[in-house]
Design a protein around this motif. Structure first.
Motif, short mmCIF file in Angstrom:
data_model
loop_
_atom_site.label_atom_id
_atom_site.label_comp_id
_atom_site.label_asym_id
_atom_site.label_seq_id
_atom_site.Cartn_x
_atom_site.Cartn_y
_atom_site.Cartn_z
N THR A 41 -7.78 -18.48 -0.17
CA THR A 41 -6.52 -18.11 0.48
C THR A 41 -6.52 -16.64 0.89
O THR A 41 -6.11 -16.31 2.02
CB THR A 41 -5.34 -18.38 -0.47
N GLN A 42 -6.96 -15.76 0.00
CA GLN A 42 -6.99 -14.34 0.33
C GLN A 42 -7.94 -14.06 1.49
O GLN A 42 -7.62 -13.29 2.40
CB GLN A 42 -7.41 -13.52 -0.90
N LEU A 43 -9.08 -14.69 1.49
CA LEU A 43 -10.05 -14.49 2.57
C LEU A 43 -9.53 -15.05 3.89
O LEU A 43 -9.67 -14.41 4.94
CB LEU A 43 -11.39 -15.15 2.20
N LYS A 44 -8.92 -16.23 3.84
CA LYS A 44 -8.38 -16.82 5.07
C LYS A 44 -7.26 -15.97 5.65
O LYS A 44 -7.10 -15.87 6.87
CB LYS A 44 -7.86 -18.24 4.80
N ASN A 45 -6.48 -15.34 4.77
CA ASN A 45 -5.36 -14.52 5.23
C ASN A 45 -5.80 -13.24 5.92
O ASN A 45 -4.98 -12.56 6.54
CB ASN A 45 -4.44 -14.17 4.06
N THR A 46 -7.07 -12.88 5.81
CA THR A 46 -7.57 -11.71 6.53
C THR A 46 -7.83 -12.03 8.00
O THR A 46 -8.04 -11.13 8.81
CB THR A 46 -8.89 -11.19 5.92
N GLY A 47 -7.87 -13.30 8.32
CA GLY A 47 -8.19 -13.70 9.69
C GLY A 47 -9.64 -14.09 9.88
O GLY A 47 -10.05 -14.49 10.97
N VAL A 48 -10.44 -13.98 8.83
CA VAL A 48 -11.84 -14.41 8.92
C VAL A 48 -11.88 -15.92 9.14
O VAL A 48 -11.28 -16.68 8.40
CB VAL A 48 -12.62 -14.05 7.64
N LYS A 49 -12.55 -16.36 10.16
CA LYS A 49 -12.61 -17.79 10.48
C LYS A 49 -13.87 -18.45 9.93
O LYS A 49 -13.87 -19.61 9.55
CB LYS A 49 -12.55 -17.99 12.00
N ASP A 50 -14.96 -17.71 9.93
CA ASP A 50 -16.24 -18.24 9.47
C ASP A 50 -16.36 -17.99 7.97
O ASP A 50 -16.89 -16.97 7.54
CB ASP A 50 -17.38 -17.56 10.24
N THR A 94 -6.76 -5.52 0.03
CA THR A 94 -8.00 -4.77 -0.10
C THR A 94 -9.08 -5.32 0.83
O THR A 94 -9.85 -4.55 1.43
CB THR A 94 -8.49 -4.80 -1.56
N LEU A 95 -9.15 -6.64 0.96
CA LEU A 95 -10.11 -7.24 1.87
C LEU A 95 -9.89 -6.74 3.30
O LEU A 95 -10.84 -6.41 4.01
CB LEU A 95 -10.01 -8.77 1.82
N ASN A 96 -8.62 -6.64 3.70
CA ASN A 96 -8.30 -6.15 5.04
C ASN A 96 -8.72 -4.70 5.21
O ASN A 96 -9.20 -4.29 6.28
CB ASN A 96 -6.81 -6.29 5.32
N LEU A 97 -8.54 -3.90 4.16
CA LEU A 97 -8.95 -2.50 4.24
C LEU A 97 -10.46 -2.38 4.47
O LEU A 97 -10.91 -1.55 5.27
CB LEU A 97 -8.58 -1.77 2.94
N ILE A 98 -11.22 -3.22 3.77
CA ILE A 98 -12.68 -3.21 3.92
C ILE A 98 -13.08 -3.63 5.34
O ILE A 98 -13.91 -2.98 5.99
CB ILE A 98 -13.33 -4.14 2.88
N ILE A 99 -12.48 -4.71 5.81
CA ILE A 99 -12.81 -5.23 7.14
C ILE A 99 -12.38 -4.25 8.23
O ILE A 99 -13.12 -3.98 9.18
CB ILE A 99 -12.15 -6.60 7.35
#
Length: 203
Positions: free
Chosen positions: A40-49, A113-118
Motif C-alpha cells: 500500500t505504501q509503495l503503491k501510494n507513491t505512484g510507482v506502477k511497476d 519517506t518513500l516519496n522523499l527518496i523518489i
C-alpha cells in the motif's frame, strides 16, 4: 513523483523468517499484514511497476496479495539468500525504468519517506540514494538503472547490496530524513514487539 514506468520497486518477501519464528509477511502492522502495508505504501507513491519476490510459502503469500495490482515473481532458489531474490526481481523489472527501489518486507517505511527518496532521485538524478536518520544509513535504497548489471551480479559471498554501496560509495547521495523507521529491521520477535508497541512516530 517520478512519472509512470520511470521507477520500479522490488519488495523482497522470499525468506523463511527463521529468527522470527513465523512468516514476517503475515505479521500485523498498522491494521494490515506487514506485506500489505508495504504494498500500500509503495503503491501510494505512484510507482506502477511493483514486483513482489516470493519464495518460502509462495502460494500463501500470493493468495494474500492477489487483489493487489502487483507482479508476483517466484524465486525458487530463495534458500540461497536475499541476493538471489534481488537478482530475480531485477531480471523481471521494467528494463526501461530509470530507477530501481529495493525494499524488504521486514523493513516497513511510510509513503512519506518513500516519496522523499523518489523525489530526491528525480530532482538530482543521483546514481544511488540512501536515506539517513541521525547519521545512520537506512533503507530502502534507490539505484539508477545504470547499476542494473551490478545488481544482477550481487551474491551472498560479497554481502549483497553492501558490496555495491562500498564499491560506488563516491556516487551515493545521502538523504537526511526525519524518520527512524528507515532503521527498522524486524528479524526477531523482540525486534517486532519493541516497534509494534510504540506509539506511532516514536523512535
Amino acid at each position: 513523483m517520478i512519472n509512470d514506468h520511470n521507477c520500479s520497486a522490488i519488495l523482497l518477501a522470499a525468506g523463511r523468517s527463521t529468527r522470527m519464528g513465523t512468516l514476517k509477511a503475515f505479521l500485523p502492522w498498522e491494521g494490515k499484514s506487514l506485506i500489505e502495508y508495504q504494498i500500500t505504501q509503495l503503491k501510494n507513491t505512484g510507482v506502477k511497476d511493483l514486483l513482489i519476490v516470493t519464495g518460502f510459502k509462495h502460494k500463501k503469500i500470493a493468495e494474500m496479495i492477489q487483489s493487489y495490482d502487483v507482479q508476483i515473481v517466484w524465486n525458487h532458489r530463495f534458500y540461497e539468500g536475499k541476493s538471489s531474490s534481488i537478482r530475480k526481481g531485477i531480471e523481471a523489472a521494467n528494463a526501461k525504468a530509470k530507477g530501481i527501489l529495493i525494499c524488504a518486507v521486514d523493513q516497513p517505511v511510510s509513503q512519506i519517506t518513500l516519496n522523499l527518496i523518489i523525489d530526491h532521485f528525480k530532482k538530482t538524478n543521483a546514481p544511488i540514494v540512501v536515506p539517513v536518520y541521525q547519521q545512520k544509513r537506512g533503507h530502502p535504497v534507490l539505484f539508477h538503472n545504470n547499476f542494473r548489471q551490478e545488481l544482477l551480479n550481487v551474491n551472498e559471498e560479497t554481502k549483497g547490496l553492501r558490496s555495491i554501496l562500498q564499491k560506488f560509495s563516491h556516487q551515493v547521495s545521502h538523504l537526511e530524513v526525519d524518520d527512524p523507521n528507515i532503521l527498522f529491521n524486524l528479524n526477531t520477535p523482540n525486534d517486532y514487539w519493541s516497534q509494534f508497541k510504540k506509539p506511532k512516530g516514536e523512535s
